[in-house]
Scaffold this motif. Sequence first.
Motif, PDB file in Angstrom:
ATOM      1  N   HIS A 248       1.135  -1.266  -0.152  1.00  0.00           N
ATOM      2  CA  HIS A 248      -0.104  -0.072   0.016  1.00  0.00           C
ATOM      3  C   HIS A 248       0.811   1.607  -0.171  1.00  0.00           C
ATOM      4  CE1 HIS A 248      -2.404   2.879   2.164  1.00  0.00           C
ATOM      5  NE2 HIS A 248      -3.019   2.715   0.938  1.00  0.00           N
ATOM      6  N   CYS A 249       1.775   1.278   0.872  1.00  0.00           N
ATOM      7  CA  CYS A 249       2.892   2.430   1.036  1.00  0.00           C
ATOM      8  C   CYS A 249       3.429   2.326  -0.904  1.00  0.00           C
ATOM      9  CB  CYS A 249       4.379   1.768   1.639  1.00  0.00           C
ATOM     10  SG  CYS A 249       5.777   3.290   1.941  1.00  0.00           S
ATOM     11  N   ILE A 250       3.873   1.502  -1.392  1.00  0.00           N
ATOM     12  CA  ILE A 250       4.274   1.336  -2.844  1.00  0.00           C
ATOM     13  C   ILE A 250       3.562   2.062  -3.473  1.00  0.00           C
ATOM     14  CG2 ILE A 250       5.367   0.263  -4.575  1.00  0.00           C
ATOM     15  CD1 ILE A 250       6.833  -1.482  -2.925  1.00  0.00           C
ATOM     16  N   ILE A 251       1.670   2.132  -3.584  1.00  0.00           N
ATOM     17  CA  ILE A 251       0.860   2.161  -4.636  1.00  0.00           C
ATOM     18  C   ILE A 251       0.439   3.410  -3.950  1.00  0.00           C
ATOM     19  CG2 ILE A 251      -1.434   2.260  -5.228  1.00  0.00           C
ATOM     20  CD1 ILE A 251      -0.663  -1.374  -4.520  1.00  0.00           C
ATOM     21  N   HIS A 252       0.153   4.042  -3.176  1.00  0.00           N
ATOM     22  CA  HIS A 252       0.297   5.338  -2.781  1.00  0.00           C
ATOM     23  C   HIS A 252       1.653   6.208  -2.834  1.00  0.00           C
ATOM     24  CE1 HIS A 252      -0.516   8.957   0.249  1.00  0.00           C
ATOM     25  NE2 HIS A 252      -2.045   8.345   0.123  1.00  0.00           N
ATOM     26  N   SER A 253       2.631   6.199  -2.667  1.00  0.00           N
ATOM     27  CA  SER A 253       3.410   6.960  -3.125  1.00  0.00           C
ATOM     28  C   SER A 253       3.562   7.241  -4.722  1.00  0.00           C
ATOM     29  CB  SER A 253       4.942   6.434  -2.551  1.00  0.00           C
ATOM     30  OG  SER A 253       4.957   6.036  -1.126  1.00  0.00           O
ATOM     31  N   TYR A 254       3.427   5.680  -5.087  1.00  0.00           N
ATOM     32  CA  TYR A 254       3.381   6.404  -6.694  1.00  0.00           C
ATOM     33  C   TYR A 254       2.445   6.956  -7.460  1.00  0.00           C
ATOM     34  CZ  TYR A 254       3.761   4.784 -11.300  1.00  0.00           C
ATOM     35  OH  TYR A 254       3.862   4.713 -13.482  1.00  0.00           O
ATOM     36  N   LYS A 255       1.565   6.741  -6.447  1.00  0.00           N
ATOM     37  CA  LYS A 255       0.011   7.298  -7.012  1.00  0.00           C
ATOM     38  C   LYS A 255      -0.283   9.038  -6.725  1.00  0.00           C
ATOM     39  CE  LYS A 255      -2.973   4.025  -7.502  1.00  0.00           C
ATOM     40  NZ  LYS A 255      -4.549   3.456  -6.972  1.00  0.00           N
ATOM     41  N   THR A 256       0.568   9.345  -6.013  1.00  0.00           N
ATOM     42  CA  THR A 256       0.642  10.572  -5.630  1.00  0.00           C
ATOM     43  C   THR A 256       1.992  10.930  -5.631  1.00  0.00           C
ATOM     44  OG1 THR A 256       1.536   9.988  -3.350  1.00  0.00           O
ATOM     45  CG2 THR A 256      -0.260  10.143  -3.354  1.00  0.00           C
ATOM     46  N   GLU A 257       2.886  10.797  -6.322  1.00  0.00           N
ATOM     47  CA  GLU A 257       4.231  11.491  -6.369  1.00  0.00           C
ATOM     48  C   GLU A 257       5.248  10.610  -7.416  1.00  0.00           C
ATOM     49  OE1 GLU A 257       6.747  12.069  -2.585  1.00  0.00           O
ATOM     50  OE2 GLU A 257       5.121  11.559  -2.188  1.00  0.00           O
ATOM     51  N   GLY A 258       4.097   9.698  -7.731  1.00  0.00           N
ATOM     52  CA  GLY A 258       4.832   9.119  -9.594  1.00  0.00           C
ATOM     53  C   GLY A 258       6.470   8.638  -9.240  1.00  0.00           C
ATOM     54  N   ALA A 259       7.132   7.968 -10.297  1.00  0.00           N
ATOM     55  CA  ALA A 259       7.868   7.033 -10.236  1.00  0.00           C
ATOM     56  C   ALA A 259       9.654   7.555  -9.275  1.00  0.00           C
ATOM     57  CB  ALA A 259       8.440   6.502 -10.979  1.00  0.00           C
ATOM     58  N   GLN A 260       9.820   8.848  -9.477  1.00  0.00           N
ATOM     59  CA  GLN A 260      10.441   9.521  -8.636  1.00  0.00           C
ATOM     60  C   GLN A 260      10.893   9.418  -7.421  1.00  0.00           C
ATOM     61  OE1 GLN A 260       8.564  11.268 -10.721  1.00  0.00           O
ATOM     62  NE2 GLN A 260       7.921  13.330  -9.587  1.00  0.00           N
ATOM     63  N   VAL A 261       9.876   9.755  -7.349  1.00  0.00           N
ATOM     64  CA  VAL A 261       9.320   9.356  -5.616  1.00  0.00           C
ATOM     65  C   VAL A 261      10.804   8.636  -5.252  1.00  0.00           C
ATOM     66  CG1 VAL A 261       7.839   8.199  -4.924  1.00  0.00           C
ATOM     67  CG2 VAL A 261       8.474   9.706  -3.525  1.00  0.00           C
ATOM     68  N   PHE A 262      11.045   7.256  -5.292  1.00  0.00           N
ATOM     69  CA  PHE A 262      11.390   5.984  -5.331  1.00  0.00           C
ATOM     70  C   PHE A 262      13.119   6.296  -5.259  1.00  0.00           C
ATOM     71  CE2 PHE A 262       7.301   3.714  -6.440  1.00  0.00           C
ATOM     72  CZ  PHE A 262       6.940   3.433  -5.043  1.00  0.00           C
ATOM     73  N   PHE A 263      13.440   7.646  -6.250  1.00  0.00           N
ATOM     74  CA  PHE A 263      14.771   7.311  -6.056  1.00  0.00           C
ATOM     75  C   PHE A 263      15.803   8.645  -5.899  1.00  0.00           C
ATOM     76  CE2 PHE A 263      13.612   5.225  -9.528  1.00  0.00           C
ATOM     77  CZ  PHE A 263      14.805   3.397  -9.374  1.00  0.00           C
ATOM     78  N   ARG A 264      15.053   9.502  -4.501  1.00  0.00           N
ATOM     79  CA  ARG A 264      14.332  10.290  -3.921  1.00  0.00           C
ATOM     80  C   ARG A 264      15.555  10.202  -2.746  1.00  0.00           C
ATOM     81  NH1 ARG A 264       9.348  13.491  -1.389  1.00  0.00           N
ATOM     82  NH2 ARG A 264       9.452  13.452  -4.205  1.00  0.00           N
ATOM     83  N   GLY A 265      17.001  11.353  -3.577  1.00  0.00           N
ATOM     84  CA  GLY A 265      18.056  11.019  -2.529  1.00  0.00           C
ATOM     85  C   GLY A 265      19.044  10.643  -2.974  1.00  0.00           C
TER      86      GLY A 265
END
Length: 305
Positions: A248-265
């Motif tokens: 749910h965290c992965i899906i919610h983060s992707y829907k709200t902030e896009g794929a780039q959120v997973f490479f932040r930092g």
Amino acid sequence: MQTSNSFRLDDFIAGWIGGASSVVVGHPLDTVKVMGFFKGLSFPLATITVYNSVVFGFFSNTQRLISKYRYGDGWHPCGMLDLTVASMLTGLVSVGVGAPVDLVKIRLQMQMQTQTVLAENLHLAGSVSDGTNIPLRSVDIPGQRLYRGPIHCISSILQTEGLQGLYRGAGAMMLRDIPGYTLYFIPYSVFCNLLKPDATSSPHPCSIWLAGGLAGSISWVTATPADVVKSRMQADSQRQRKYRGILHCIIHSYKTEGAQVFFRGASVNAIRGFPMCATMFLTYELSLQFFRSLQDKENIFVVKE
């Protein structure tokens, strides 16, 4: 330093020393990474040294146990499969020590960021229309200060969320550390072998430093997506639960902030990871060489007697 032919305590001690040296090198960069979190070295020094002692001690001893089981000799060189198994097991074990430490760091970081925002808002509230600022000597809102420090944070989490609360995000941490340590120790071993002048010689300290730094950057960059999920899970307090689980965290983060959120930092992790891991591996290897030279001298002394 040695308890049996395959299990050695000096790996744990060398890991402790390596962890301490990495804190000294990486603390300024870590402070930038978490926006001023941890003004002093006491907490990271106390936790990272123990953490790295467990990681390096477990990894090295696991390699020897695997070699002893497969080849009948604990000092037989490990193959790629052996290194992979040892690395994955190390990643699994590291979660037991690292999950509570990371949780406390995240919670204290959140508290400091909240207090910073409140201070800025109160400073703006103290400004009048003619541009004159009313000085605010201190900003202290008791209702917003949940934790007085690391120990109080642990105690509060245990009281409100139980023991399982300390391992909030541990599943995501496994997704980070099991492949993360595989891409940490294996590249280090490969680079060390490539940088050796020949197969029988030991790697030069400069080669160890370079191999450790490259391995650290590779590991941290590839682990960034799972680290983002882990941090969000750990920041998700019981009072304001946002995520129902890892997926749910992965899906919610992707829907709200896009794929780039997973490479932040990721870039910060790569830059920070190189000097920290280079120093860690170099200090670890040099410490081992020192301890084993002492052991060799003791053995020679016994033979002479």
